[in-house]
Design an enzyme around this catalytic site. Structure first.
Site, PDB file in Angstrom:
ATOM      1  N   GLY A 166      35.208   8.772  -8.670  1.00 27.25           N
ATOM      2  CA  GLY A 166      36.170   9.385  -9.596  1.00 27.25           C
ATOM      3  C   GLY A 166      35.848  10.854  -9.878  1.00 27.25           C
ATOM      4  CD  GLU A 177      36.051   5.297  -4.708  1.00 22.78           C
ATOM      5  OE1 GLU A 177      35.589   5.824  -3.675  1.00 22.78           O
ATOM      6  OE2 GLU A 177      36.552   5.953  -5.629  1.00 22.78           O
TER       7      GLU A 177
HETATM    8  N1  CO8 Z   1      29.335   4.164 -14.734  1.00 26.01           N
HETATM    9  C1  CO8 Z   1      28.541   3.692 -15.733  1.00 26.01           C
HETATM   10  N2  CO8 Z   1      27.240   4.006 -15.840  1.00 26.01           N
HETATM   11  C2  CO8 Z   1      26.696   4.803 -14.916  1.00 26.01           C
HETATM   12  C3  CO8 Z   1      27.463   5.321 -13.843  1.00 26.01           C
HETATM   13  C4  CO8 Z   1      28.849   4.964 -13.775  1.00 26.01           C
HETATM   14  N3  CO8 Z   1      29.651   5.422 -12.802  1.00 26.01           N
HETATM   15  N4  CO8 Z   1      26.651   6.080 -13.066  1.00 26.01           N
HETATM   16  C5  CO8 Z   1      25.446   6.034 -13.647  1.00 26.01           C
HETATM   17  N5  CO8 Z   1      25.455   5.272 -14.749  1.00 26.01           N
HETATM   18  C6  CO8 Z   1      24.369   4.986 -15.681  1.00 26.01           C
HETATM   19  C7  CO8 Z   1      23.130   4.393 -14.978  1.00 26.01           C
HETATM   20  O1  CO8 Z   1      23.266   2.984 -14.831  1.00 26.01           O
HETATM   21  C8  CO8 Z   1      22.038   4.771 -15.945  1.00 26.01           C
HETATM   22  O2  CO8 Z   1      22.116   3.881 -17.054  1.00 26.01           O
HETATM   23  P1  CO8 Z   1      20.789   3.458 -17.869  1.00 26.01           P
HETATM   24  O3  CO8 Z   1      20.225   4.745 -18.397  1.00 26.01           O
HETATM   25  O4  CO8 Z   1      21.293   2.541 -18.924  1.00 26.01           O
HETATM   26  O5  CO8 Z   1      19.892   2.795 -16.880  1.00 26.01           O
HETATM   27  C9  CO8 Z   1      22.461   6.152 -16.428  1.00 26.01           C
HETATM   28  O6  CO8 Z   1      23.883   6.224 -16.195  1.00 26.01           O
HETATM   29  C10 CO8 Z   1      21.797   7.284 -15.706  1.00 26.01           C
HETATM   30  O7  CO8 Z   1      21.971   7.087 -14.308  1.00 26.01           O
HETATM   31  P2  CO8 Z   1      20.846   7.492 -13.238  1.00 26.01           P
HETATM   32  O8  CO8 Z   1      19.484   7.196 -13.771  1.00 26.01           O
HETATM   33  O9  CO8 Z   1      21.214   6.888 -11.932  1.00 26.01           O
HETATM   34  O10 CO8 Z   1      21.042   9.092 -13.229  1.00 26.01           O
HETATM   35  P3  CO8 Z   1      20.682  10.092 -12.053  1.00 26.01           P
HETATM   36  O11 CO8 Z   1      20.771  11.448 -12.656  1.00 26.01           O
HETATM   37  O12 CO8 Z   1      19.417   9.713 -11.368  1.00 26.01           O
HETATM   38  O13 CO8 Z   1      21.866   9.907 -10.968  1.00 26.01           O
HETATM   39  C11 CO8 Z   1      24.155   9.655 -10.285  1.00 26.01           C
HETATM   40  C12 CO8 Z   1      23.162  10.237 -11.310  1.00 26.01           C
HETATM   41  C13 CO8 Z   1      23.938  10.344  -8.932  1.00 26.01           C
HETATM   42  C14 CO8 Z   1      25.546   9.934 -10.777  1.00 26.01           C
HETATM   43  C15 CO8 Z   1      23.878   8.143 -10.133  1.00 26.01           C
HETATM   44  O14 CO8 Z   1      23.799   7.577 -11.425  1.00 26.01           O
HETATM   45  C16 CO8 Z   1      24.923   7.414  -9.386  1.00 26.01           C
HETATM   46  O15 CO8 Z   1      24.978   7.506  -8.165  1.00 26.01           O
HETATM   47  N6  CO8 Z   1      25.768   6.653 -10.100  1.00 26.01           N
HETATM   48  C17 CO8 Z   1      26.779   5.817  -9.501  1.00 26.01           C
HETATM   49  C18 CO8 Z   1      28.012   6.595  -9.311  1.00 26.01           C
HETATM   50  C19 CO8 Z   1      29.062   5.747  -8.671  1.00 26.01           C
HETATM   51  O16 CO8 Z   1      28.843   5.044  -7.718  1.00 26.01           O
HETATM   52  N7  CO8 Z   1      30.260   5.831  -9.210  1.00 26.01           N
HETATM   53  C20 CO8 Z   1      31.387   5.097  -8.726  1.00 26.01           C
HETATM   54  C21 CO8 Z   1      32.243   4.643  -9.853  1.00 26.01           C
HETATM   55  S1  CO8 Z   1      33.713   3.868  -9.205  1.00 26.01           S
HETATM   56  C22 CO8 Z   1      34.904   5.082  -9.201  1.00 26.01           C
HETATM   57  O17 CO8 Z   1      34.737   6.141  -9.728  1.00 26.01           O
HETATM   58  C23 CO8 Z   1      36.248   4.839  -8.522  1.00 26.01           C
HETATM   59  C24 CO8 Z   1      36.664   3.452  -8.604  1.00 26.01           C
HETATM   60  C25 CO8 Z   1      38.009   3.224  -7.975  1.00 26.01           C
HETATM   61  C26 CO8 Z   1      38.520   1.867  -8.388  1.00 26.01           C
HETATM   62  C27 CO8 Z   1      39.130   1.107  -7.330  1.00 26.01           C
HETATM   63  C28 CO8 Z   1      39.215  -0.338  -7.726  1.00 26.01           C
HETATM   64  C29 CO8 Z   1      40.165  -1.142  -7.000  1.00 26.01           C
END
Ligand code: CO8
Length: 300
Positions: free
Chosen positions: A150, A175
């Site tokens: 997103g 995704e």
């Molecule tokens: N949503 C909720 N929480 C998140 C997300 C997210 N997208 N990304 C990270 N967090 C949380 C982590 O779980 C962590 O939580 P906690 O502190 O409780 O353990 C906290 O945020 C910090 O995360 P990191 O320690 O991983 O932080 P970094 O600085 O090391 O990394 C990143 C940051 C690179 C952003 C990494 O967190 C990451 O890769 N996150 C995942 C991102 C991702 O895959 N997003 C995809 C979301 S889906 C989307 O956007 C489109 C969906 C389309 C829908 C279609 C459906 C049919």
């Protein structure tokens, strides 16, 4: 104040300025030049520079600017206010959080909730995209950190993308790696920027591109060192704003209207598709595993 300034100008023309008057004029001018209007919300800082007509929007939702329902609602409200503001012609979107542009949709909004919640959330995602992709303002994304899913969609919805020159930052529609599928309007937005073949590879493989790779395939338009990125964005914006608004807006609309209309026509079925897809047991399991992986990555 304006009248006072006009009379100052008349004095200047008549060559009868005292030192104090000159000082006052300089102060007034600098205050006028840098006058800002603040439209901030709790998670988004927004300042409109009244002399340039450029708004800077900084996402500030720790830890990773994930797009949850509350944030999306605030975003759409800000966009609506800016759109209605005749003095605002350009928008720069960036992040106030170091190393992160946006982590994309908040996964917690898509996990373990009711169908009603999924529907409400998805409508808010649609609204964010419709407002940004269809904006009348010239929009520039300053991608100053990682920008998956997103977050990438948000950047792609702007008119121009400038990313920090740092190979550690990546951007893409990942995704499929979460076991979910980007909907047609995510796909269309990407195709409109990088073409069909590159989008096909991106979507099927869930590719995340490093900043140099993103530049190579045209996913971003420029890479700029971190300390020069705002200056570059504002200089770039002045080029966009040098074009008469009506001509620029119509050209944008000609390019984007079909893509926007496709979602508008199928908006409700898109919501239903999302709800029935995301609430499947297998998809919920995938999301649960993905979140577990995120947490483990953090612990190691
Ligand atoms: N949503 C909720 N929480 C998140 C997300 C997210 N997208 N990304 C990270 N967090 C949380 C982590 O779980 C962590 O939580 P906690 O502190 O409780 O353990 C906290 O945020 C910090 O995360 P990191 O320690 O991983 O932080 P970094 O600085 O090391 O990394 C990143 C940051 C690179 C952003 C990494 O967190 C990451 O890769 N996150 C995942 C991102 C991702 O895959 N997003 C995809 C979301 S889906 C989307 O956007 C489109 C969906 C389309 C829908 C279609 C459906 C049919």
């Amino acid at each position: 104040m304006a009248a006072a300034w006009r009379s100052c100008s008349l004095l200047a023309l008549s060559g009868r300025f005292t030192v104090q008057q000159k000082l006052g004029r300089a102060l007034y001018q600098s205050q006028w030049v840098t006058s800002h209007r603040n439209l901030s919300t709790s998670q988004i800082a927004v300042e409109v520079n009244e002399s340039t007509g450029v708004a800077v929007m900084k996402m500030k939702k720790p830890p990773v600017n994930s797009l949850n329902l509350d944030f999306l609602t605030q975003f759409s409200i800000c966009m609506e206010k800016l759109e209605l503001d005749r003095g605002c012609r350009g928008l720069v979107i960036t992040s106030a959080i170091p190393k992160i542009f946006s982590a994309g949709l908040d996964i917690l909004e898509m996990y373990g909730k009711t169908d009603e919640h999924y529907a409400e959330f998805w409508r808010a995602v649609q609204e964010m995209w419709l407002k940004l992709y269809g904006s009348n303002m010239a929009t520039i994304a300053v991608i100053n950190g990682n920008s998956p899913a997103g977050g990438c969609l948000m950047a792609l919805s702007c008119d121009y993308r400038i990313m920090t020159e740092n190979p550690k930052y990546s951007i893409g529609l990942n995704e499929t790696l979460l076991g979910i599928v980007a909907p047609f309007w995510f796909r269309d937005t990407m195709i409109n920027s990088i073409g069909n073949r590159a989008t096909e590879l991106s979507l099927q493989l869930g590719l995340m591109y490093s900043a140099p790779e993103a530049l190579k395939i045209g996913l971003v338009d420029e890479l700029i060192p971190e300390d020069k990125i705002y200056e570059t964005a504002l200089n770039t914006m002045s080029r966009w704003l040098a074009v008469p608004d009506h001509a620029r807006q119509l050209s944008k609309s000609i390019m984007r209207k079909a893509t926007v209309d496709r979602l508008l026509t199928h908006r409700e079925s898109d919501v239903q598709n999302f709800v029935s897809f995301i609430s499947r047991e297998s998809i919920q399991k995938s999301l649960g595993k993905y979140m577990e992986k995120l947490k483990q990555r953090k612990e190691t």
